[in-house]
Design an enzyme around this catalytic site. Structure first.
Site, mmCIF file in Angstrom:
data_model
loop_
_atom_site.group_PDB
_atom_site.id
_atom_site.type_symbol
_atom_site.label_atom_id
_atom_site.label_comp_id
_atom_site.label_asym_id
_atom_site.label_seq_id
_atom_site.Cartn_x
_atom_site.Cartn_y
_atom_site.Cartn_z
ATOM 1 N N ARG A 112 -17.371 10.854 18.285
ATOM 2 C CA ARG A 112 -18.704 10.652 17.685
ATOM 3 C C ARG A 112 -19.550 11.914 17.790
ATOM 4 O O ARG A 112 -20.435 12.139 16.967
ATOM 5 C CB ARG A 112 -19.380 9.448 18.361
ATOM 6 C CG ARG A 112 -19.605 9.634 19.835
ATOM 7 C CD ARG A 112 -19.893 8.311 20.542
ATOM 8 N NE ARG A 112 -18.667 7.517 20.720
ATOM 9 C CZ ARG A 112 -18.626 6.300 21.252
ATOM 10 N NH1 ARG A 112 -19.740 5.715 21.639
ATOM 11 N NH2 ARG A 112 -17.490 5.661 21.391
ATOM 12 N N LYS A 149 -8.001 11.190 30.367
ATOM 13 C CA LYS A 149 -7.262 9.967 30.056
ATOM 14 C C LYS A 149 -6.137 9.770 31.055
ATOM 15 O O LYS A 149 -5.594 10.744 31.566
ATOM 16 C CB LYS A 149 -6.643 10.094 28.656
ATOM 17 C CG LYS A 149 -7.625 9.972 27.522
ATOM 18 C CD LYS A 149 -6.898 10.003 26.189
ATOM 19 C CE LYS A 149 -7.882 9.980 25.035
ATOM 20 N NZ LYS A 149 -8.636 8.721 24.912
HETATM 21 N N1 BES Z 1 -9.412 9.263 20.388
HETATM 22 C C1 BES Z 1 -9.921 8.195 21.165
HETATM 23 C C2 BES Z 1 -9.729 6.829 20.514
HETATM 24 C C3 BES Z 1 -8.330 6.305 20.498
HETATM 25 C C4 BES Z 1 -7.853 5.585 21.582
HETATM 26 C C5 BES Z 1 -7.525 6.490 19.408
HETATM 27 C C6 BES Z 1 -6.578 5.064 21.550
HETATM 28 C C7 BES Z 1 -6.242 5.980 19.381
HETATM 29 C C8 BES Z 1 -5.764 5.260 20.443
HETATM 30 C C9 BES Z 1 -11.425 8.386 21.389
HETATM 31 O O1 BES Z 1 -11.856 9.689 21.461
HETATM 32 C C10 BES Z 1 -11.748 7.764 22.699
HETATM 33 O O2 BES Z 1 -11.252 8.227 23.683
HETATM 34 N N2 BES Z 1 -12.569 6.726 22.672
HETATM 35 C C11 BES Z 1 -12.937 6.046 23.866
HETATM 36 C C12 BES Z 1 -14.422 5.789 23.791
HETATM 37 C C13 BES Z 1 -15.007 5.294 25.084
HETATM 38 C C14 BES Z 1 -14.904 6.346 26.152
HETATM 39 C C15 BES Z 1 -16.450 4.916 24.825
HETATM 40 C C16 BES Z 1 -12.149 4.756 23.938
HETATM 41 O O3 BES Z 1 -11.926 4.144 22.905
HETATM 42 O O4 BES Z 1 -11.728 4.401 25.025
HETATM 43 MN MN MN Z 2 -11.660 10.488 23.436
#
Ligand code: BES
Ligand code: MN
Ligand code: ZN
Length: 505
Positions: free
Chosen positions: A354, A279
């Site tokens: 997921r 991230k």
């Molecule tokens: N934990 C995150 C989702 C999230 C993002 C929660 C911002 C709270 C605030 C999740 O694991 C994630 O990173 N999801 C990605 C999925 C994508 C890579 C398909 C996302 O939402 O960007």
């Molecule tokens: Mn994630």
């Protein structure tokens, strides 16, 4: 735990120790036992005489009685009287009372002994429910997570509910329920706020083992070796980059002659760095210790079921690991074999939620169960779609989704349904495996839910995406700033009212 100070030497659930006394009295106790009293004032009307000031004087101080407005008035007996605006609306609902109780508690932050007089006369709300939400509002407003100097100091030592003798027993019962619910929410908040290096998956399992006996829960913890034997490729894949071991925690609440069987599955990503798909170093990355809020909400809720006399059997699966980049981490293009044998091509290691949830969903549906509800900080897209005040819900059973919505309404942890639009399933097609973990750039919350659906074996299922609500930018009545623990109250209400879903799809 080890004495390494870098892992923190504090308790992961500090706020649940040393709880305030909540009592019911038929008359206002002396100042020593209740140094601040709430005095509701409606907009446009005269305040009650015991406030000692009239409407004109309140107006001079800028207080008009608008909903959630507060003004502290020094009482003649040395007590702080908090004029609490209740607006001019004729309908007062549970959420409003909970909010007002919280506004009162926040208006006098230095006062550790509080009192609230319950209204007499006919109300749409029962005395017990009124008492419950007052206790929830006050206790949750005074919750705090602070592990620095003075952090052990209680912010509240007593709360007295003053009620007519005729309803005192009902009020006592409602207050007890409020304490149980507030404690469940506090556990969820504590765990969600606890730093990730302190609260590892293994430590989370220890907390579950610590809480379970007192709550009448059976607990079983599955460590790495067992997860390998069980074929939980999702949890193990996400864990590959970590020096901390994964844990799958199973909690069971089994009342005699249950009226239904509910399974709850929680995302327990103790820290989500994104893995190799790292991230960016932005604010959302800094919040990722809360990526286990789903698991924390379930842990809190489970502790309340016995004390509230829940009649449904509830089994919880908390899927716990962190998601870290390293030389051993999961790589893009890797294929994981999940608990039900389906293979998943990993095209983004940041779509890890997921993966861990898939194994939990499989395990939950392997035994007889009437409904499956999962809760996860799953997609940034849900935060973008719904913001921070309302969570998303999707699923394959409108009856079950309706129950989740109703529970969210009662708990004031609202959810809104998003469509489980199945034509988008093709976005998850892989050329080398049963599916990929990555949809297209759009409709990310929906494709994530469609991924999860692959693992529920056609059982009635609802998925709650709390990515938006798990973090609050500011204090809002009883809600805290920071990791919110969103969902514990909702899940309690869901379990308490659970009905076996009627087949509708
Ligand atoms: N934990 C995150 C989702 C999230 C993002 C929660 C911002 C709270 C605030 C999740 O694991 C994630 O990173 N999801 C990605 C999925 C994508 C890579 C398909 C996302 O939402 O960007
Ligand atoms: Mn994630
Ligand atoms: Zn995540």
């Amino acid at each position: 735990m080890s004495g390494n100070p870098a892992r923190g030497t504090f308790d992961p659930i500090p706020s649940t120790r040393g709880r305030p006394t909540v009592r019911v009295a038929t008359q206002l106790p002396p100042v020593a036992e209740a140094a601040a009293l709430a005095v509701p004032v409606s907009e446009g009307g005269q305040p009650p005489a015991d406030l000692g000031v009239d409407a004109a004087q309140l107006e001079v101080a800028g207080f008009a009685g608008k909903s959630s407005q507060t003004l502290v008035v020094p009482g003649a007996d040395g007590r702080a009287l908090v004029a609490l605006g209740i607006g001019s609306g004729d309908t007062i609902d549970l959420a409003t009372v909970r909010d007002l109780a919280a506004d009162f508690a926040r208006a006098v932050p230095q006062h550790k002994t509080l009192a609230v007089e319950l209204p007499v006369g006919d109300l749409a709300i029962s005395a017990a429910d009124f008492a419950q939400v007052v206790v929830e509002g006050v206790l949750l407003a005074r919750w705090r997570y602070f592990v620095g100097k003075g952090g052990d100091e209680p912010t509240l030592t007593s709360l007295t509910l003053v009620a007519p003798a005729a309803v005192a027993d009902d009020v006592r019962e409602g207050a007890r329920r409020g304490e149980v619910v507030a404690r469940a929410a506090a556990i969820s908040r504590d765990l969600s706020n606890c730093p990730a290096t302190t609260l590892t998956a293994a430590r989370m399992a220890e907390v579950a083992q610590e809480l379970a006996p007192g709550a009448g829960l059976e607990v079983e913890v599955f460590a790495e070796d067992q997860l390998i034997e069980m074929g939980c490729g999702g949890i193990l894949g996400v864990n590959l980059g970590s020096v901390d071991e994964p844990r799958l925690i199973r909690l069971r609440y089994s009342p005699p002659d249950p009226t239904g069987r509910l399974a709850l599955i929680g995302k327990g990503v103790m820290y989500d760095s994104g893995g190799i798909s790292l991230k960016p170093a932005d604010e959302s990355h800094a919040q990722m210790k809360n990526d286990m809020t789903g698991a924390a909400a379930i842990m809190g809720a489970m502790t309340a079921l016995g004390e509230l006399g829940c009649s449904a059997a509830v089994t919880a699966y908390l899927c716990c690991t962190d998601n870290m980049p390293s030389g051993s981490a999961m790589k893009l293009g890797d294929v994981l074999t999940m608990r039900n044998g389906k293979t998943v091509e990993v095209l983004n290691t940041d779509a890890e939620g997921r993966l861990v949830m898939a194994d939990g969903l499989c395990l939950a549906t392997e035994e007889p169960v009437d409904a499956v509800v999962d809760i996860a900080t799953l997609t940034g897209a849900c935060l973008r779609t719904l913001g921070v005040e309302v969570a998303g819900v999707m699923g394959n059973s409108s009856h079950l989704i309706g129950q989740v919505e109703e529970a969210g309404g009662i708990a004031d942890e609202p959810v809104w349904e998003l469509p489980l639009y199945r034509p988008y399933r093709k976005q998850l097609d892989s050329s080398i495996a049963d599916l990929t973990n990555m949809g297209g750039v759009n409709a990310g919350s929906i494709t994530a839910a469609l991924f999860l659906e692959e693992f529920v074996d056609a059982h009635p299922w609802a998925h709650i995406d709390i990515a938006g609500t798990a973090q609050q930018p500011a204090v809002r009545t009883w809600r805290n700033k920071g990791a919110s623990g969103f969902g514990a109250k909702l899940l309690i209400e869901l379990a308490m009212r659970f009905e076996v879903p009627e087949g509708d799809d």
